[in-house]
Design an enzyme around this catalytic site. Structure first.
Site, PDB file in Angstrom:
ATOM      1  N   SER A   1       0.512  -1.338   0.138  1.00 31.59           N
ATOM      2  CA  SER A   1      -0.233  -0.085   0.517  1.00 31.59           C
ATOM      3  C   SER A   1       0.905   1.310  -0.015  1.00 31.59           C
ATOM      4  CB  SER A   1      -0.658   0.296   1.257  1.00 31.59           C
ATOM      5  OG  SER A   1      -1.148   1.305   1.283  1.00 31.59           O
TER       6      SER A   1
ATOM      7  N   TYR B   1      -2.892  -0.836  10.099  1.00 33.40           N
ATOM      8  CA  TYR B   1      -2.677  -0.989   8.836  1.00 33.40           C
ATOM      9  C   TYR B   1      -1.074  -0.656   8.085  1.00 33.40           C
ATOM     10  CZ  TYR B   1      -4.507  -0.995   3.916  1.00 33.40           C
ATOM     11  OH  TYR B   1      -4.242  -1.249   3.224  1.00 33.40           O
TER      12      TYR B   1
END
Length: 285
Positions: A145, A158
């Protein structure tokens, strides 16, 4: 420089294939004549993807799989090889979202996001390495990401999971550099998927805060998944080491080179401007 990979006639395993980037990647692979073993936790979404990619001469199998279940992952290669003659590409796309500060998320929340995003990638890679070693050219594609390049406040769990995916991928790449197996790490930016809507909400986040964060996230998830899938597959065809998906991913990559330690000061100003305009309390990736 590695030779370009022709995808026609090869077989790819794609996790998270039921929606978003996983589905878009599967569609882009099918358009190039790549056979597919599709995996997802959600059976209905998975069946929809299988219908989308179905075409004459293409072998497509669909498998309900929880990548956070180690036993399921260990048994998965045999299930795939019951439908396909081999595996040439492994796309570890399955992932989940989790917002919240460190004090808002629980240890169970952190374990959940790590099990799916990181351990799922690790276990899938180990499970399919023997099959990948058996073909003439192979590629492992792990989706990190932009939050595997920057770690903004409010995304502690995350970001930790996506930095872990990046570190695992980069180290594995050098361990395999004398083999025919390449490793690509993908850093998507704001792709219009369901990750924000499907994200787990910690008990410490009230509903008003959750809605602000959701609005902030969805405002920035703009790139159509189909475009993201094409960018990823083109990168794999070129056997790139890293694929940045979206202008925001490119911008953040540059930012971390310019200010590798203090980039949050820049990002924080951007977030505050959005807050003043009625946005959320922090970015989601």
């Amino acid at each position: 420089m590695p030779e370009r990979m022709r995808l026609a006639g090869r077989t790819a395993v794609v996790t998270g294939a039921g929606s978003g980037i996983g589905r878009a990647t599967a569609v882009a692979l099918a358009a190039r004549g790549c056979h597919l073993a599709l995996a997802d936790l959600h059976a209905e979404r998975l069946a929809e993807t299988a219908q989308l990619v179905a075409r004459e001469g293409l072998r497509v199998s669909a498998h309900r799989l929880d990548v956070s279940d180690r036993a399921q992952v260990q048994a998965f290669p045999d299930q795939v090889l019951a439908h396909h003659v081999g595996v040439d590409l492994l796309f570890n796309v399955a992932g989940v979202g989790l917002g919240g500060t460190y004090e808002q998320v629980t240890d169970d929340d952190v374990a959940w996001v790590m099990d799916v995003n990181f351990w799922g990638t690790v276990w899938m890679t180990r499970a399919f390495l023997p099959a990948l070693r058996s073909c003439d050219a192979a590629q492992i594609v792990n989706v990190s990401s932009v939050f595997g390049m920057v770690a903004p406040a409010g995304n502690v769990a995350y970001s930790a999971s996506k930095f872990a995916v990046r570190g695992f991928s980069e180290a594995l790449r050098w361990e395999l550099e004398d083999t025919h197996i390449g490793v690509t790490v993908v850093h998507p930016g704001g792709v219009a998927t369901n990750i924000a809507n499907d994200a787990r909400v910690p008990d410490g986040v009230d509903e008003a805060e959750r809605q602000r964060k959701l609005a902030f996230s969805n405002k920035r998830l703009r790139m159509p998944p189909a475009k993201a899938g094409e960018i990823i597959v083109r990168g794999v065809e070129a056997r790139k080491l890293r694929v940045l998906v979206g202008w925001d991913a490119v911008a953040l990559s540059i930012l971390t080179r310019l200010v590798p330690v203090r980039y949050w000061r820049v990002l924080r100003s951007w977030v505050r401007e959005d807050l003043a305009a009625g946005g959320g309390s922090g970015p989601q990736g």
